[in-house]
Structure formats: C-alpha cells, structure tokens
Enzyme design. Sequence first.
Site, PDB file in Angstrom:
ATOM      1  N   GLU A  48     104.374  37.758  68.507  1.00 16.40           N
ATOM      2  CA  GLU A  48     103.097  37.339  67.913  1.00 16.40           C
ATOM      3  C   GLU A  48     102.512  38.505  67.107  1.00 16.40           C
ATOM      4  OE1 GLU A  48      99.871  37.422  70.768  1.00 16.40           O
ATOM      5  OE2 GLU A  48      98.843  35.754  69.788  1.00 16.40           O
ATOM      6  N   LYS A 138      99.386  28.737  66.426  1.00 13.15           N
ATOM      7  CA  LYS A 138      98.983  28.835  67.845  1.00 13.15           C
ATOM      8  C   LYS A 138      97.848  27.866  68.178  1.00 13.15           C
ATOM      9  CE  LYS A 138      97.491  32.526  71.068  1.00 13.15           C
ATOM     10  NZ  LYS A 138      97.239  33.993  71.110  1.00 13.15           N
ATOM     11  N   CYS A 208     102.110  33.295  72.600  1.00 15.70           N
ATOM     12  CA  CYS A 208     101.375  34.020  73.633  1.00 15.70           C
ATOM     13  C   CYS A 208     100.663  33.107  74.634  1.00 15.70           C
ATOM     14  CB  CYS A 208     100.413  35.020  72.999  1.00 15.70           C
ATOM     15  SG  CYS A 208      99.842  36.210  74.245  1.00 15.70           S
TER      16      CYS A 208
HETATM   17  N1  CDT Z   1      97.412  37.083  72.548  1.00 17.46           N
HETATM   18  C1  CDT Z   1      97.114  36.352  73.628  1.00 17.46           C
HETATM   19  O1  CDT Z   1      97.074  35.142  73.579  1.00 17.46           O
HETATM   20  N2  CDT Z   1      96.829  37.033  74.765  1.00 17.46           N
HETATM   21  C2  CDT Z   1      96.409  36.419  75.973  1.00 17.46           C
HETATM   22  C3  CDT Z   1      95.590  37.379  76.743  1.00 17.46           C
HETATM   23  C4  CDT Z   1      95.349  37.047  78.141  1.00 17.46           C
HETATM   24  S1  CDT Z   1      94.397  35.646  78.445  1.00 17.46           S
HETATM   25  C5  CDT Z   1      94.808  35.292  80.088  1.00 17.46           C
HETATM   26  C6  CDT Z   1      97.570  35.938  76.836  1.00 17.46           C
HETATM   27  O2  CDT Z   1      97.535  34.796  77.287  1.00 17.46           O
HETATM   28  O3  CDT Z   1      98.499  36.708  77.111  1.00 17.46           O
END
Ligand code: CDT
Length: 360
Positions: A48, A138, A208
Amino acid sequence: MPPRRFVVAGAQLGAIHEDTPRSDVLDRMIVLMDQAHSKGAKLILFPEIALTTFFPRHMYEGEELEKWFERDEGDPTKSPGMKPIFDKAREYKIDCSVGYAECAGSGPEHGAYTDHVHYNSQAYYSAAADKVISKYRKVHLPGTFEPYERKEATNQLEKRYFLPGNLGFEAFRAPGLLPDTFTKTSSEAHNKPETLGRGDPILGTLICNDRRWPEAWRCYGLQGAELVLCGYNTTAWAPELLGTNPKLDTPEKAKAEALFHNKLSITHGSYTNSCWSINVAKAGVEDGKYPLIGGSCIVNPDGDVVAEAKTEDDELLVHEIDLSLCRRGKGKVFAFEKHRRIEAYARLVEQTGVVEPEFL
Ligand code: CDT
C-alpha cells in the site's frame, strides 16, 4: 486436478521518509524486481502507498497534500512517478501490482475535504496483456477525519484524505501466468464442476485495513479467488488508533499484538476462502519516529504461512504457489454452494453498526 504452479514474489519495503527522493524509492523497488526476475517470479506485489512515506499520519493541506498523489490519467503505467516500475515489469515480462495514492481528477462535486478526488489505490499490470488489467480502490478507510487532540498522537487521516473505494471487490483473471488454461474458445462450458479452477488464475486485491474484514475476503471467495494480493502500512504503536489495555503497557507489546492481528487476519481470510494470499508491508521506522510493522507473509489455502519476512527492511519473499491446492477447501469445508445459508445473513448487508438485543 493437475498442478497449477508459478513463482510469486512479495516485495516488502523498508522505511520511506517525507524527504526520501522518489528516485531512491524507485531504485529500491527495481532492485527487488531484479531479484524477483532472477528467481523466476511471474508476479511481484508491492505494498500500500509504496512510493512515499505513509503520509496520512501527518496533517497537510493544499499543495502540501497534493504532492503525495499520482495523477494517473486513467493509465498508471504512464504516471511519471511510477512509470519506471511498469517499464521494468514490461522488460522482465513480470506482472506487477503497486499501491499508490491516486488523484482521479478534480471538481467541486467530489470529495468531502478537497476538490480533488483521492483514492488509496492498487494497480495490477499484466505483462501478457501489456496493460493495467485491474485497479482496486481501498474500501475500508481507518482512522479519523479530524487530527487527534493529543499533540504527540500518531494520526491516521485516511478518512480525511481519501474517498472510500468505488470499484467494489471485483476479482479478475490474470492471463499468461499458467499454460494450458481453459478459455472462452477452448471450453464452451463455464462454471461447471469440471471447469472450476481450470481457467487463468483468479485474483483479488485488498489494501491494508480491508484485510481485517471477513466480508471483503468473502466477496473474493464468492468469485472463486485463488490468490489475494494485500499490501499494508500498519502502525506498530498508536494508542489513539488501536486502543490499549493493561496487557499492552509497552510499545514492544503493542507491536507484538499488531503483528499477531495481521497474521490472524490473513491466515483466517486465506483459510476460509481457500485461497493463497501474498501480504506485504511497508515496514520500519518512518520520518524518524513512526514505527510500522513488518511481518510480510505468503499464506496457503490451508492458512499456513509458507514464507515470512525476517527483517523490517526491503526484503523479497519468493515462493512457488500451486493454485490446485485451493480445490480441497473450495470443494469440501468451504464448498459455498453446499453449505452457505444466505437466508440467515441479511443483517450483513442491511445493518452497519451494532444493534444489541433489548434489555431483559
Ligand atoms: N493503512 C491502514 O489501513 N492501517 C491500519 C491501521 C490500523 S487500524 C486497526 C490497518 O488496519 O493496519
């Protein structure tokens, strides 16, 4: 079922800072592509927002914000900030999936925050087709619209900077990765027991936070996905975002838990949808003080981790996957057509938040 084997590569990237020149990032990515090519990989996945620091942790406005976005004019391979990657993929005849911050145009009707249309996107370039055959935006955007009040908190301003993806979870077939696949011309039958798992590989993309949502995986499972690609930037220590409890009283323990939840999500998603997954991090400490987890993994359809990153730097995972291994789960425990009970699932699409039963 004959084997359906090819070599894939997951390209974890180490830290990229606010002031890292783009040329340095592209050089690093091309080193990983060189390695993938020398090991015979037919597909490489980058994380990402692979090209820059994870900028949604910072508050930017106007031009300071716009500079993080790629204007792909409908063709990511022509975007100057990414072109060298796709040129190399074309030279090496390797499929290549790259995550980037997409500016899809401007106009007052778009977006809550700026008049630019921004998505957190992933493009899949097929070497056989010599073009981008899939773009994913996303869907699940974590964090907040407003910055956190505590000054030292790590922000996650994805809800401010991006719109939720509007392309759904559309699986796609990637040509040229396997020989002797069934095609429209070679097989009139389609979606019959004897043709399942015989066409070109069926792929899906998650970005992600999407990987934490079983609904997202299941959308791909329902299209017969055999390989899910997922890149991520996951903060290792951010109490405002992740919450905390007495057992997570140090950054080290919080990071261990973040790694555990990453693995739990991707092994569960692969197992319950009987598909392979390649999951790659942008890792390391960015901008001097913001730690991201590594933990990049390739997972098989039984939920086993078959390759795992050992560092938090640029690192290539390489594995020969066999898509025929998806057939066991798809045909038995997770034979959806035999076992799913959609009459009991209405809540999943009719309700977003929790509604508790009435008090006794
Ligand atoms: N980039 C991204 O989506 N990061 C989030 C941060 C944590 S939220 C629980 C992720 O899900 O890894």
